[in-house]
Motif scaffolding. Structure first.
Motif, PDB file in Angstrom:
ATOM      1  N   ASP A 831      -8.255   3.797  52.189  1.00  0.00           N
ATOM      2  CA  ASP A 831      -8.575   4.968  51.359  1.00  0.00           C
ATOM      3  C   ASP A 831      -7.692   6.161  51.704  1.00  0.00           C
ATOM      4  N   ARG A 836      -5.424   5.197  44.487  1.00  0.00           N
ATOM      5  CA  ARG A 836      -6.496   4.549  43.738  1.00  0.00           C
ATOM      6  C   ARG A 836      -5.890   3.645  42.659  1.00  0.00           C
ATOM      7  N   THR A 837      -6.573   2.541  42.359  1.00  0.00           N
ATOM      8  CA  THR A 837      -6.116   1.599  41.342  1.00  0.00           C
ATOM      9  C   THR A 837      -7.155   1.536  40.225  1.00  0.00           C
ATOM     10  N   GLN A 840     -10.396   3.018  40.859  1.00  0.00           N
ATOM     11  CA  GLN A 840     -11.187   2.465  41.958  1.00  0.00           C
ATOM     12  C   GLN A 840     -10.547   2.808  43.302  1.00  0.00           C
ATOM     13  N   LYS A 844     -12.892  -0.323  47.844  1.00  0.00           N
ATOM     14  CA  LYS A 844     -13.693  -1.171  46.954  1.00  0.00           C
ATOM     15  C   LYS A 844     -12.871  -2.358  46.471  1.00  0.00           C
ATOM     16  N   MET A 845     -11.594  -2.119  46.180  1.00  0.00           N
ATOM     17  CA  MET A 845     -10.704  -3.207  45.766  1.00  0.00           C
ATOM     18  C   MET A 845     -10.563  -4.235  46.888  1.00  0.00           C
ATOM     19  N   GLU A 848     -13.711  -6.479  47.023  1.00  0.00           N
ATOM     20  CA  GLU A 848     -13.732  -7.402  45.886  1.00  0.00           C
ATOM     21  C   GLU A 848     -12.670  -8.495  46.046  1.00  0.00           C
ATOM     22  N   SER A 883     -13.374  -7.028  35.871  1.00  0.00           N
ATOM     23  CA  SER A 883     -12.635  -6.805  37.127  1.00  0.00           C
ATOM     24  C   SER A 883     -12.720  -8.010  38.057  1.00  0.00           C
TER      25      SER A 883
END
Length: 925
Positions: A831, A836-837, A840, A844-845, A848, A883
């Protein structure tokens, strides 16, 4: 560059050269007519290598990925060598023509020179410098041609001259006989000089004493050496391909594929491995632990090449010093082994057999073959770990790197550069090293004593920061404030009060002095009861043994610290000297402050507590590989989601324009696979196996009903993956209590994945035997149901082909434990450092992506060849989210059906398996 082995060229050289020059397709020699996806794979691979880019290649298992890599990459190498040869010929021809013109000067050139003024002088200087550079290049090309011709002649001679091989073997037999007679003479002499023999045995202890240590800087000043002096003595490295994979079995399989390929007879291939895999000296092999084998091997080489110290020379008449050398470390025989390796492709086992036959070390002999090899096959560790890479003689400059089975590449690099030590190991190492220093204090040089005291101080501070005292039994010391604490490297060094110690020098000292090996020998000799000659020495040794014993044993007299080799659960010996593992932790602390964290894990007692270095930025180490090599290929069966590779490995080293992604489909017909996302169960219960809902009885009951229905229509084997061992046990117990398990057993015999690695093969064998028996006998039981765990032993590397896996069920989404301190720190780091992508945060990416990588690996266990078929059931409505859905492998994603109700899913499954049974008949049963 040489076109092939000996004077021969690689297959298809002439045709391919023309194809590469023109606009037509490249000719790829192949053992059979390739599938269209294999042709596409090889073409894209060729283009990436030619353009010097980094390729991320995904090719599902069963599509012939290994052969595509071999034929595509070696076709490029073949054409590259041809182009280089043509360029050499052109330059040499230009030089020859230039010499002819110089021998026939014209009057025009003389007149032109008279007309030139001051401006012409500058042109003359420029022309002179240009000619000088061209001449230097021509001279270098001539030298290369001479070296290449010598190598080709030597290898060709070895290939065809059986008499030469016989002469070499005869010489080895003569050497053996000479050695036998020499040993016999020594034994005869020893019977006459018994007292000397006893004295010699006593002085074996001399090997435990550290030699005088000089830092590299002192050696260079004393000897007047430059860093580049050794480079002039090394053989030049030809353009080559480095291929690496995870395990030795995968590497052996790749070598066998090379042997069967059209390049098998021509390519110069060498297989590299660790000393543990390649050592043929039984006295060294029996040490077991890889670090002990490494240290003992290096020590033997030092004994062979090193000179006696001043102390040994002055006291030579008083005693005999035992200095063991390795009988397999023969330069002449290793040169012979090197040539044999280059002449014919060999895997690790064949290399070891050759080493035993020729009495030559395969470990060093194979390294001698690296410069002339065109294809080098090696495990991950040797390529990705910088110091191991350098020590092995691997030079990546302008070479091609192929990393196969790379789905876990990020984790691999993180693990290679991370390290952990327990409080028990720190205390044990301190006690051993302190006693070693006390015993040999008068024999050790000042610099050795200085470094030993520094290491002792480091160990003392490490135990102190865990909340303990190094002089007390670690098992008896309770930790008042248990918990986990994370620190940056600098904060850890400051808090430990060791920021004034140069860890780079300490690390170098440990590496060069072999102190951990000496310490192991010391504990091996005196850790157990031993006979010592004098009363004074008896007292000293008794004191040492008692001191070590008090640290080894707690108040209840149970062993607390294992300082001797013991068998681990998997049969591999554990490290005898804890200092070996501590050296790895010290090395990790030399990383840049921002690239890692130190985790202080305080648990119960000092012995149970630990210090762990966690690498947060694997890209900093992988960048060194990418910046050196010409091109790199990162390949695997399931590489999705690839965004992790882009962001965590490649972004800081190369631009996005240099990265190429390629994903090919599967060779199976589209209707041979049925992937379904199931959103609700038979009683219309929405399927959502989150931490909050998965423990609900109705959720576990719904899962049981789904499997019960599946077992009625799916023949053969059904593999069901759970998110964890704990949840699998919880569900199993619940089904036992409700009677659902009894109903399942009427259709499929149930097997559970064991936690112990050594039991996996047995369970798999019984599972396969059950399915085969049910297929042959018929009856109510139609096969077997295997409960496995995502990330367990059966989710990677196991093939559930044909009847072993007619349906794969994925229960829920196996997200990692976000409460883990290591994962939390990784999330915070991303972070902070990554953009950010799609709105997000990177953390979080990451979560996942880790989940979907595990899912893709598990569901990829089925469908292993062209005629195979299977259904895949993703049991959780969250898989339908875009996603998540987009992170499935392309060949699965494009055939996946989303079913909102169980009725629709069950009808599709029943139809699919009924049609396959009709189509394939007995093959499907």
């Amino acid at each position: 560059m040489e076109p092939g082995r000996g004077a021969r060229a690689l297959p298809g050289t002439e045709e391919a050269a023309g194809a590469a020059q023109g606009k037509g397709r490249v000719n790829f020699p192949f053992p059979y007519t390739p599938y269209s996806i294999q042709e596409d794979f090889m073409t894209k691979l060729y283009d990436v290598l030619e353009a010097g880019k980094v390729g991320i290649f995904e090719s599902p298992t069963g599509t012939g990925k290994s052969l595509s890599l071999i034929c595509g990459a070696l076709s490029w190498l073949r054409d590259f060598e041809e182009k280089k040869k043509r360029e050499e010929a052109r330059l040499l021809a230009d030089e020859h023509n230039g010499q002819d013109k110089q021998q026939q000067p014209t009057s025009c050139s003389a007149e032109a020179s008279n007309c030139q003024g001051s401006a012409g002088e500058l042109d003359w200087i420029t022309e002179f410098m240009q000619k000088k550079e061209e001449q230097a290049m021509v001279d270098r090309l001539k030298e290369e041609q001479i070296r290449r011709k010598k190598r080709e002649d030597r290898l060709e001679k070895i290939r065809h001259n059986v008499q030469l091989k016989y002469a070499s073997k005869r010489k080895r037999l003569e050497d053996d006989e000479t050695q036998r007679l020499l040993q016999l003479s020594k034994e005869i002499l020893s019977t006459e000089l018994g007292s000397d023999v006893l004295e010699q045995l006593d002085h074996e202890e001399e090997e435990l004493i550290l030699a005088e240590y000089e830092s590299d800087e002192e050696k260079k000043v004393g000897l007047g050496l430059d860093e580049d002096d050794d480079d002039d003595l090394e053989e030049e490295h030809v353009t080559k391909i480095y291929y690496c994979s995870r395990t030795h079995s995968q590497l052996a399989q790749f070598v066998h594929e090379v042997q069967k390929s059209p390049f098998g007879e021509e390519i110069r291939l060498v297989s590299l491995g660790s000393r543990q895999n390649l050592c043929v000296n039984e006295e060294v092999r029996h040490l077991g632990a890889v670090q002990l084998i490494n240290d003992r091997c290096v020590e033997m080489q030092k004994n062979k090449h090193g000179k006696k110290s001043e102390g040994e020379e002055s006291e030579g008449k008083k005693r005999r010093v035992s200095r063991a050398v390795c009988p397999f470390y023969s330069y002449e025989q290793m040169q012979f082994l090197r040539d044999e390796v280059l002449v014919k492709v060999k895997d690790i086992e064949q290399l070891v057999a050759l080493g035993k036959e020729t009495k030559a070390c395969p470990y060093y002999g194979s390294r001698y073959a690296i410069p002339a090899a065109q294809l080098v096959v090696l495990p991950y560790q040797m390529l990705l770990h910088e110091s191991t890479r350098c020590a092995s003689g691997i030079k990546l400059k302008d070479q091609v790197v192929i990393i196969d089975e790379a789905h876990n590449l990020i984790d691999t690099i993180t693990c290679i550069y991370s390290a952990e030590v327990r409080g028990s190991q720190l205390c044990c190492a301190h006690s051993q090293l302190l006693q070693y220093m006390e015993r040999y204090r008068k024999r050790l040089k000042a610099k050795n004593l200085m470094y030993i005291k520094q290491i002792l101080y480091l160990l003392e501070r490490f135990v102190s920061i865990l909340g303990g005292n190094v002089n007390q039994n670690p098992n008896a010391q309770s930790i008042s404030q248990a918990g986990t604490e994370l620190k940056s490297i600098n904060d850890f060094l400051f808090q430990s009060q060791i920021d004034n110690i140069n860890l780079f020098k300490v690390q170098r000292y440990c590496e060069k002095s072999l102190i951990s090996r000496k310490l192991f020998g010391f504990v091996e000799r005196y850790g157990a009861n031993s006979v010592v000659k004098t009363n004074k020495e008896k007292q000293k040794m008794a004191g040492l043994q008692n001191f070590l014993l008090t640290l080894h044993q707690g108040p209840d007299k149970e062993a607390a610290i294992q300082c001797h080799p013991v068998e681990a659960e998997d049969g591999q010996p554990k490290m005898a000297s804890p200092l070996m593992q501590i050296e790895g932790f010290l090395s990790a602390l030399t990383n840049a402050n921002q690239d890692g964290r130190v985790i202080l894990n305080r648990q119960g007692t000092v012995a149970q507590s630990s210090l762990k270095f966690l690498l947060l930025n694997p890209a900093v180490h992988f960048a060194k590989v990418l910046k050196e090599c010409r091109a790199a290929i990162i390949a695997g069966g399931t590489m999705q989601p690839v965004s992790d590779f882009q962001e965590q490995l490649l972004s800081c080293a190369i631009g996005a324009d240099r990265v190429v992604e390629f994903s090919c489909g599967h060779v199976i017909p589209p209707d041979n696979i049925l992937p379904i996302i199931l959103c609700s169960g038979p009683s219309n219960q929405q399927l959502e196996f989150t931490y909050q809902k998965r423990d609900l009885p109705q959720m576990m009951d719904e899962l049981g009903r789904i499997l019960g229905n599946l077992c009625n229509v799916v023949p053969g084997g059904v593999v069901c993956f759970f998110p964890s061992y704990e949840y699998e046990k919880q569900v199993y117990t619940h089904w036992e209590r409700t009677g659902l398990l009894t109903r399942l057993v009427t259709k499929k015999k149930i097997f559970q994945e064991p936690k112990r690695a050594n039991q996996v093969e047995q369970v798999l064998a019984e599972y396969a035997k059950c399915i085969k028996r049910c297929s042959q006998e018929g009856g109510h039981v139609t096969g077997a149901l295997l409960f496995s765990v995502v990330g367990g032993k059966m989710s990677e590397g196991i093939n559930f082909s044909d009847d072993l896996g007619r349906c794969v069920v994925m229960v829920g989404m196996p997200y990692p434990n976000i409460k883990s301190p290591e994962l939390q720190e990784k999330m915070a780091y991303l972070d902070k450092t990554m953009p950010r992508t799609a709105g997000q945060p990177p953390s979080k990416m990451l979560i996942e992506n880790l989940c979907m990588k595990a899912v893709n690996q598990s569901i990829g266990r089925a469908i292993r060849h062209r005629k195979d078929f299977a259904s895949i059931l993703l049991v959780d409505h969250r898989y339908a989210r875009p996603s998540v859905f987009n992170k499935l492998p392309q060949w699965i994603k494009e055939r996946t059906e989303i079913k909102p109700t169980f009725g629709l899913a069950f009808a599709a499954l029943r139809k699919f398996h009924h049609e396959k049974k009709s189509c394939y008949g007995s093959e499907a049963s």
